[in-house]
Design a protein around this motif. Structure first.
Motif, mmCIF file in Angstrom:
data_model
loop_
_atom_site.group_PDB
_atom_site.id
_atom_site.type_symbol
_atom_site.label_atom_id
_atom_site.label_comp_id
_atom_site.label_asym_id
_atom_site.label_seq_id
_atom_site.Cartn_x
_atom_site.Cartn_y
_atom_site.Cartn_z
ATOM 1 N N MET A 1 0.873 -1.159 0.000
ATOM 2 C CA MET A 1 0.000 0.000 0.000
ATOM 3 C C MET A 1 0.918 1.219 0.000
ATOM 4 S SD MET A 1 -3.034 -1.130 -0.005
ATOM 5 C CE MET A 1 -3.943 0.398 0.323
ATOM 6 N N GLY A 2 0.497 2.250 -0.688
ATOM 7 C CA GLY A 2 1.346 3.425 -0.710
ATOM 8 C C GLY A 2 0.588 4.636 -1.160
ATOM 9 N N LYS A 3 1.315 5.742 -1.212
ATOM 10 C CA LYS A 3 0.661 6.992 -1.566
ATOM 11 C C LYS A 3 1.654 7.903 -2.267
ATOM 12 C CE LYS A 3 0.051 10.059 2.138
ATOM 13 N NZ LYS A 3 -0.782 10.774 3.121
ATOM 14 N N ILE A 4 1.143 8.606 -3.265
ATOM 15 C CA ILE A 4 1.925 9.656 -3.924
ATOM 16 C C ILE A 4 1.195 10.965 -3.669
ATOM 17 C CG2 ILE A 4 2.491 10.659 -6.166
ATOM 18 C CD1 ILE A 4 3.563 8.106 -7.024
ATOM 19 N N THR A 5 1.930 11.942 -3.187
ATOM 20 C CA THR A 5 1.367 13.247 -2.887
ATOM 21 C C THR A 5 2.058 14.293 -3.746
ATOM 22 O OG1 THR A 5 1.247 12.486 -0.604
ATOM 23 C CG2 THR A 5 0.761 14.791 -0.973
ATOM 24 N N ILE A 6 1.282 15.175 -4.347
ATOM 25 C CA ILE A 6 1.855 16.278 -5.117
ATOM 26 C C ILE A 6 1.600 17.563 -4.338
ATOM 27 C CG2 ILE A 6 1.796 17.563 -7.291
ATOM 28 C CD1 ILE A 6 0.893 14.977 -8.639
ATOM 29 N N THR A 7 2.666 18.312 -4.098
ATOM 30 C CA THR A 7 2.546 19.565 -3.349
ATOM 31 C C THR A 7 3.099 20.715 -4.178
ATOM 32 O OG1 THR A 7 4.675 19.149 -2.273
ATOM 33 C CG2 THR A 7 2.715 18.505 -1.052
ATOM 34 N N ASN A 8 2.596 21.907 -3.905
ATOM 35 C CA ASN A 8 3.120 23.095 -4.581
ATOM 36 C C ASN A 8 4.258 23.696 -3.756
ATOM 37 O OD1 ASN A 8 1.891 24.548 -2.487
ATOM 38 N ND2 ASN A 8 0.126 25.122 -3.716
ATOM 39 N N THR A 9 4.805 24.803 -4.197
ATOM 40 C CA THR A 9 5.961 25.388 -3.506
ATOM 41 C C THR A 9 5.587 25.953 -2.136
ATOM 42 O OG1 THR A 9 5.589 27.380 -4.807
ATOM 43 C CG2 THR A 9 7.357 25.938 -5.540
ATOM 44 N N TYR A 10 4.292 26.122 -1.883
ATOM 45 C CA TYR A 10 3.850 26.588 -0.558
ATOM 46 C C TYR A 10 3.659 25.425 0.405
ATOM 47 C CZ TYR A 10 2.817 30.667 -3.403
ATOM 48 O OH TYR A 10 2.919 31.719 -4.280
ATOM 49 N N GLY A 11 3.892 24.200 -0.091
ATOM 50 C CA GLY A 11 3.725 23.028 0.758
ATOM 51 C C GLY A 11 2.283 22.556 0.848
ATOM 52 N N PRO B 1 0.664 26.831 -13.658
ATOM 53 C CA PRO B 1 2.063 26.634 -14.020
ATOM 54 C C PRO B 1 2.983 26.935 -12.848
ATOM 55 C CG PRO B 1 0.919 27.794 -15.761
ATOM 56 C CD PRO B 1 -0.034 27.710 -14.608
ATOM 57 N N GLY B 2 4.069 26.186 -12.759
ATOM 58 C CA GLY B 2 5.035 26.416 -11.688
ATOM 59 C C GLY B 2 5.731 25.132 -11.298
ATOM 60 N N VAL B 3 6.407 25.192 -10.166
ATOM 61 C CA VAL B 3 7.175 24.053 -9.649
ATOM 62 C C VAL B 3 6.311 23.261 -8.671
ATOM 63 C CG1 VAL B 3 9.186 23.413 -8.246
ATOM 64 C CG2 VAL B 3 9.369 25.257 -9.932
ATOM 65 N N TYR B 4 6.372 21.943 -8.800
ATOM 66 C CA TYR B 4 5.671 21.047 -7.884
ATOM 67 C C TYR B 4 6.638 19.989 -7.389
ATOM 68 C CZ TYR B 4 1.372 23.180 -9.461
ATOM 69 O OH TYR B 4 0.383 24.094 -9.736
ATOM 70 N N TYR B 5 6.311 19.411 -6.246
ATOM 71 C CA TYR B 5 7.096 18.310 -5.695
ATOM 72 C C TYR B 5 6.185 17.104 -5.599
ATOM 73 C CZ TYR B 5 10.338 22.002 -4.581
ATOM 74 O OH TYR B 5 11.196 23.058 -4.695
ATOM 75 N N TYR B 6 6.713 15.947 -5.923
ATOM 76 C CA TYR B 6 5.920 14.736 -5.738
ATOM 77 C C TYR B 6 6.670 13.792 -4.816
ATOM 78 C CZ TYR B 6 8.690 13.007 -9.795
ATOM 79 O OH TYR B 6 9.693 12.655 -10.663
ATOM 80 N N THR B 7 5.923 13.232 -3.877
ATOM 81 C CA THR B 7 6.501 12.396 -2.831
ATOM 82 C C THR B 7 5.850 11.022 -2.847
ATOM 83 O OG1 THR B 7 6.880 14.341 -1.447
ATOM 84 C CG2 THR B 7 6.893 12.205 -0.329
ATOM 85 N N LEU B 8 6.681 10.001 -2.871
ATOM 86 C CA LEU B 8 6.213 8.623 -2.761
ATOM 87 C C LEU B 8 6.412 8.189 -1.315
ATOM 88 C CD1 LEU B 8 5.402 5.822 -3.960
ATOM 89 C CD2 LEU B 8 7.832 5.470 -4.438
ATOM 90 N N GLU B 9 5.353 7.685 -0.689
ATOM 91 C CA GLU B 9 5.436 7.172 0.680
ATOM 92 C C GLU B 9 5.045 5.710 0.680
ATOM 93 O OE1 GLU B 9 3.815 9.358 4.253
ATOM 94 O OE2 GLU B 9 3.267 10.758 2.651
ATOM 95 N N ILE B 10 5.986 4.859 1.059
ATOM 96 C CA ILE B 10 5.733 3.419 1.134
ATOM 97 C C ILE B 10 6.374 2.892 2.412
ATOM 98 C CG2 ILE B 10 6.157 1.152 0.060
ATOM 99 C CD1 ILE B 10 4.646 2.551 -1.952
ATOM 100 N N ASN B 11 5.594 2.202 3.216
ATOM 101 C CA ASN B 11 6.138 1.562 4.430
ATOM 102 C C ASN B 11 7.015 2.489 5.267
ATOM 103 O OD1 ASN B 11 4.876 -0.781 3.562
ATOM 104 N ND2 ASN B 11 6.684 -1.520 2.487
ATOM 105 N N GLY B 12 6.561 3.711 5.460
ATOM 106 C CA GLY B 12 7.308 4.636 6.301
ATOM 107 C C GLY B 12 8.499 5.287 5.619
ATOM 108 N N ARG B 13 8.751 4.931 4.361
ATOM 109 C CA ARG B 13 9.848 5.569 3.623
ATOM 110 C C ARG B 13 9.272 6.628 2.696
ATOM 111 N NH1 ARG B 13 13.485 1.348 0.729
ATOM 112 N NH2 ARG B 13 14.655 3.241 0.323
#
Length: 91
Positions: free
Chosen positions: A31-41, A69-81
Motif C-alpha cells: 500500500m502506498g501513496k503519492i502526494t503532489i505539493t506546490n511550492t507553498y507546501g 504553471p510552476g514548480v511542484y514536488y511529488y513524494t512517494l510514501e511506502i512503508n514509512g519511507r
C-alpha cells in the motif's frame, strides 16, 4: 526487471504542459501513496493505492487537477519511507 529497491523516477515528460507520468519501482507489493505539493507546501493531489512489485505509474493531468504553471514536488510514501522529486508545469 530490477527489484529489491524502492525507486522514484523523474516524471516524463518534464517540464510538462498538461500530462505527465510519474513512475516508481517497488521491491514488493505494498500500500502506498503519492502526494503532489506546490511550492507553498500545499497538497494539490493525492494518489492512494495498492501498488505491485516492480514498475508502477500514476498519470498526472494538470487540467483535471486545476494546477497552475510552476514548480511542484511529488513524494512517494511506502512503508514509512519517503522519496521526493521535483517537476515543472509550463503554461
Amino acid at each position: 526487471g530490477e527489484t529489491g529497491e524502492l525507486q522514484l523516477l523523474q516524471n516524463k515528460p518534464n517540464p510538462f504542459e498538461n500530462q505527465t507520468r510519474i513512475e516508481f519501482t517497488l521491491p514488493e507489493a505494498s500500500m502506498g501513496k503519492i502526494t503532489i505539493t506546490n511550492t507553498y507546501g500545499e497538497t494539490v493531489a493525492t494518489f492512494n493505492g495498492k501498488f505491485s512489485a516492480g514498475l508502477n505509474y500514476v498519470d498526472v493531468n494538470a487540467e483535471q487537477m486545476k494546477l497552475v504553471p510552476g514548480v511542484y514536488y511529488y513524494t512517494l510514501e511506502i512503508n514509512g519511507r519517503k522519496v521526493t522529486r521535483k517537476m515543472v508545469l509550463l503554461k
